[in-house]
Design an enzyme around this catalytic site. Structure first.
Site, PDB file in Angstrom:
ATOM      1  N   GLY A  72      34.455  13.636 -29.447  1.00  0.00           N
ATOM      2  CA  GLY A  72      33.771  13.406 -30.310  1.00  0.00           C
ATOM      3  C   GLY A  72      34.156  14.269 -31.641  1.00  0.00           C
ATOM      4  O   GLY A  72      34.735  15.375 -31.601  1.00  0.00           O
ATOM      5  N   SER A 138      34.611  25.978 -33.215  1.00  0.00           N
ATOM      6  CA  SER A 138      34.310  24.163 -33.294  1.00  0.00           C
ATOM      7  C   SER A 138      34.219  23.776 -31.938  1.00  0.00           C
ATOM      8  O   SER A 138      34.793  24.548 -30.858  1.00  0.00           O
ATOM      9  CB  SER A 138      35.794  23.607 -33.990  1.00  0.00           C
ATOM     10  OG  SER A 138      35.667  24.347 -35.272  1.00  0.00           O
ATOM     11  N   LEU A 139      33.331  22.919 -31.773  1.00  0.00           N
ATOM     12  CA  LEU A 139      33.244  22.117 -30.468  1.00  0.00           C
ATOM     13  C   LEU A 139      33.452  20.631 -30.726  1.00  0.00           C
ATOM     14  O   LEU A 139      33.195  20.139 -31.724  1.00  0.00           O
ATOM     15  CB  LEU A 139      31.549  22.436 -30.186  1.00  0.00           C
ATOM     16  CG  LEU A 139      31.328  23.527 -29.363  1.00  0.00           C
ATOM     17  CD1 LEU A 139      31.319  24.487 -29.956  1.00  0.00           C
ATOM     18  CD2 LEU A 139      29.775  23.298 -28.802  1.00  0.00           C
ATOM     19  N   CYS A 169      36.183  19.363 -39.688  1.00  0.00           N
ATOM     20  CA  CYS A 169      35.292  19.032 -39.249  1.00  0.00           C
ATOM     21  C   CYS A 169      34.305  17.903 -40.079  1.00  0.00           C
ATOM     22  O   CYS A 169      33.300  17.720 -39.911  1.00  0.00           O
ATOM     23  CB  CYS A 169      34.119  19.919 -38.489  1.00  0.00           C
ATOM     24  SG  CYS A 169      34.859  21.077 -37.597  1.00  0.00           S
TER      25      CYS A 169
END
Length: 218
Positions: A72, A138-139, A169
């Protein structure tokens, strides 16, 4: 491996494509009894573009490759001195929803940074962890058949310049920071140890176990 034991591989510097393909193989081949694992590593310079990524957020990549991936989120940068952690977890077996998994990861990072005297927070509308408005971690996750892969990236002691070649992002002008700039010189291996401890605790494992061997044959 017991479902309450979290297996951990510390892998050093690994090519992004090698790690990504191994994550996919591990996730596709695992069975109901396969133990959960964390892979802690670094990557050579690479931009990765998530499933929601838009080409206009890659401004001028230069000589750094751009890889379209199945996590994602939008575009980010990985490079040496950034601690990457891939979470290969059977979230269905653990009874963790996706939002709860993200929250556990973010809180692990917040608590890790607090252990260094750094006050950080998560934002409900923008996954990741921030210090004074600048992003430090960040993920980006993918869940397939109730199992997670991909994970987090924590800026520890790296060259932040490549972040200026993208809208990190998907946010134009988003400031990025790293642990070294906040506290001075930092021991990377110590950060690895603190992160694995925090993740095992927040994800509710009774024990963590270091696994020998690499991921090439997974």
């Amino acid at each position: 491996m017991d479902a309450e034991v979290l297996g951990i591989r510390e892998l050093g510097l690994i090519d992004y494509q090698t790690a990504w393909q191994a994550m996919q193989r591990f996730t596709n081949q695992r069975g109901p009894q396969t133990g959960d694992e964390l892979w802690l590593l670094q990557h050579p310079p690479v931009f990765t573009q998530g499933q929601a990524g838009k080409a206009e957020h890659v401004l001028f990549p230069g000589d750094i490759p751009v890889v379209q991936v199945d996590r994602g989120g939008q575009v980010t940068y990985h490079g040496p001195g950034q601690l990457v952690c891939y979470l290969l977890i059977d979230v269905r077996r653990r009874g963790i929803g996706v939002r709860a998994l993200v929250s556990h990861i973010e809180q692990s990072l917040v608590d890790l940074l607090a252990s260094y005297g750094v006050a950080a927070l998560a934002k409900p509308d923008a996954p990741g962890v921030y210090v004074d408005g600048a992003k430090i971690a960040s993920l980006g996750l993918r869940i397939r058949n109730g199992r997670s892969f991909h994970g987090l990236a924590l800026n520890v002691d790296m060259d932040l310049e490549p972040f200026r070649r993208i809208n990190p992002c998907g946010y134009a002008g988003l400031a990025m920071t790293q642990l070294r700039d906040l506290i001075g010189p930092v021991d990377f291996s110590e950060v690895v140890g603190r992160l694995r401890t925090q993740l095992a605790r927040h994800l509710g494992y009774a024990q963590q176990k270091t696994l020998a061997g690499g991921i090439e044959n997974i």
